[in-house]
Enzyme design. Structure first.
Site, PDB file in Angstrom:
ATOM      1  N   SER A  97       0.874  -1.305   0.016  1.00  0.00           N
ATOM      2  CA  SER A  97       0.340  -0.240  -0.327  1.00  0.00           C
ATOM      3  C   SER A  97       0.837   1.305  -0.096  1.00  0.00           C
ATOM      4  O   SER A  97       1.891   1.116   0.416  1.00  0.00           O
ATOM      5  CB  SER A  97      -0.384  -0.272   1.376  1.00  0.00           C
ATOM      6  OG  SER A  97      -0.075  -0.099   2.540  1.00  0.00           O
ATOM      7  N   LYS A  98       0.235   2.140  -0.226  1.00  0.00           N
ATOM      8  CA  LYS A  98       0.820   3.831  -0.027  1.00  0.00           C
ATOM      9  C   LYS A  98       1.813   3.854   1.061  1.00  0.00           C
ATOM     10  O   LYS A  98       2.900   4.320   1.027  1.00  0.00           O
ATOM     11  CB  LYS A  98      -0.387   4.942  -0.313  1.00  0.00           C
ATOM     12  CG  LYS A  98       0.288   6.146  -0.446  1.00  0.00           C
ATOM     13  CD  LYS A  98      -0.660   6.722  -0.300  1.00  0.00           C
ATOM     14  CE  LYS A  98      -0.960   8.000   0.876  1.00  0.00           C
ATOM     15  NZ  LYS A  98      -2.015   9.246   0.849  1.00  0.00           N
TER      16      LYS A  98
END
Length: 506
Positions: A261-262
RNA sequence: GGCCCGUUCGUCUAGGGGUUAGGACGUUAGAUUUUCAUUCUAGAAACAGGGGUUCGAUUCCCCUACGGGCUACCA
């Protein structure tokens, strides 16, 4: 089926930055399409008005453009099956949902979100399905009268698919082979939302059908809803036209567990998005592979190797080679942990393999960002050739080549001064004199002169080579000193020796 | 919890009933470069576990463990 024209699509929802897993999905779709002389279409799945983010659609286009994965059909270039944004196709979907209701494959449901929440709390493992739909408010449990009354009163409602009981749905995934599900375990997914927008489930099958999609490749997170899609293709009477499915393995966190994820990027210090994304809500910029200095060729190359290989030992591929070699059944089933070290290696390889001319514009940008303007392109090209093998990411070109354009701002004096003495000082003063008698610097000739002088003065290479390098470069790095001197030219070399001598003698 | 998918060096992976289990990144040691990087050579490093099937299983089957995904009127 077999002779059907290959048409694939990438169908992102415009909600934020384009994740590296998303780009890999694009890549595999693109490679497959191009390999088979087919079309690659970009369809924007903007059916969730709450999550829609301004600018995200253009951003996706820009990312694809940077990667060189240009769609044949898209909201901007249009195409035979326009429009390519689902929000603009809204009116289309209702009729199919209604048709399913008419034929008994779907039904109206009037339950409010609150009622459903209450049910979920009350019943463990609650699913809106065969076990509980009779207890809820829908056109299956209510009388025809009640339903008509609710409908006439414009009561908010959704349309849900009616999952059959005791059936096994199975299909052949191009990557995973035979996959099957028990319908009892799948809930009655919402097809049409209260706002009249379709959910993903309805929209994908309707649009894939209408757009004549032949192969549907998407992330593995979609596997659990595949039975809903399969049933929809069947209920809508389009079974013969159903695309072949392939569910791609996920890209996982390098450490720990879970989908990449980011946040992981920020935490571990590497990009996750293809390009920089600005989140207006949080007023936050998240840099992408492009901003960190990846070449698009390298980015594509490293993505391709995450879950795919051609069976041989080759790891560096151009886009054309990937198209030639790609095969969906060589995609692995297991998720792949992202390894930033290897990602950087791909980029270094690509920098080495790209000509200086090809790198030129990008290096100009890197230098300009640091306030360094390049006046002589031909000179820059020779500089790039001299330093590119020691650059891993594009910004490295600044550190590796700035001293070719300006006198070093700082000297690594600690490596010089402790051993600096009058003998060395004199050596360089004589060297300046020597240089002044030459018309220009030739690296080979100059090296010979330099070494002759060294012997004459009874100095060792270790005594003067490093100081000389630091005079020209400022630090302990860079190509051969004599090559640097030749590139810098006679006047600039003299200038730098004189300039540095002041510092070293102080 | 339920359902689905998966499991070869630390990581990406090749292989596939009989192999010294191969490559790459990273790592270690050396060589080259009197800088740094490149390059080169060598090394350490893996078939999750248990049952089958078989003359033989890392490879086929089953179970377990572990990992991941899904479980919204999000995609």
């Amino acid at each position: 089926m077999a002779d059907k024209k290959v048409r694939v699509r990438f169908a992102p929802s415009p909600t934020g930055g384009l994740h590296l897993g998303g780009v890999r999905t694009v890549l595999f779709n693109y490679l497959f399409a191009k390999k088979h002389g087919g079309d690659f279409v970009l369809r924007i799945e903007d059916t969730d008005q709450n999550r829609y983010v301004e600018g995200a659609e253009q951003y996706i286009l820009d990312c694809l453009n940077w990667c060189g994965l240009t769609p044949d059909e898209s909201p901007v270039v249009g195409g035979q099956y326009a429009p390519y944004c689902q929000s603009e196709r809204k009116a289309l979907y209702r009729q199919y949902a209604e048709k399913l209701v008419m034929e008994g494959h779907a039904y109206y449901a009037f339950d409010t979100p609150e009622e459903l929440d209450a049910k979920r709390k009350e019943i463990p493992n609650f699913q809106y399905g065969h076990a509980h739909r009779d207890e809820l408010r829908n056109s299956l449990s209510l009388s025809e009268h009640e339903v008509d009354a609710l409908l006439d009163a414009h009561t908010p409602h959704v349309i849900r698919i009616k999952m059959p009981t005791d059936e096994t749905i199975s299909f052949n995934d191009m990557i995973r082979g035979h996959v099957s599900f028990e319908t009892n375990q799948v809930d009655d997914k919402v097809l049409l939302k209260a706002d009249g927008m379709p959910t993903y489930h309805l929209a994908v099958v309707v649009d894939d059908y209408l757009m004549k999609i032949s192969h549907a490749f998407r992330g593995e997170e979609w596997l659990p809803s595949a039975p809903v899609h399969l049933l929809l293709w069947e209920y809508l009477g389009w079974k013969a036209d159903m695309p072949q499915w392939a569910h791609l393995p996920l890209i996982l966190k390098p450490d720990g567990h879970g989908k990449l994820s980011k946040r992981d990027g920020a935490r571990l210090g590497f990009p996750v998005y293809a390009m920089e994304w600005y989140d207006a809500k949080a007023d936050e910029f998240t840099p992408g592979f492009r901003e960190l200095g990846f070449l698009p060729e390298a980015f594509l190359n490293l993505l391709a190797m995450l879950g795919w290989n051609d069976g041989g030992d080759q790891e560096i591929f151009t886009l054309d080679k990937l198209i030639e070699k790609f095969s969906i059944d060589r995609v692995s089933k297991a998720g792949a942990k992202f390894d930033y070290e290897k990602a950087k290696w791909y980029n270094a390889e690509w920098i080495k393999r790209t000509s200086a001319e090809g790198l030129k514009d990008k290096v100009i940008t890197v230098l300009a960002d640091k306030g360094l303007a390049v006046k002589d392109d031909a000179y820059l090209v020779t500089v790039i050739d001299a330093v590119k093998e020691r650059c891993i990411l594009l910004p490295d070109f600044y550190q590796q080549s700035a001293y070719f354009f300006e006198v070093p701002k700082e000297y690594d004096v600690n490596s010089v001064k402790p051993k600096w003495n009058e003998a060395k000082n004199e050596f360089f003063n004589v060297l300046i004199g020597l240089l002044k008698n030459e018309a220009s610097i030739n690296a080979v000739v100059f090296e010979a002169q330099f070494k002759a002088l060294m012997e004459e003065k009874a100095l060792k290479a270790g005594d003067v080579m490093l100081p000389f390098r630091i005079m020209l470069v400022g630090g302990k790095f860079g190509p051969h000193v004599f090559d640097i001197a030749a590139l810098l030219g006679k006047d600039e070399t003299i200038n730098r020796i004189e300039h540095a001598l002041v510092v070293f003698n102080s």
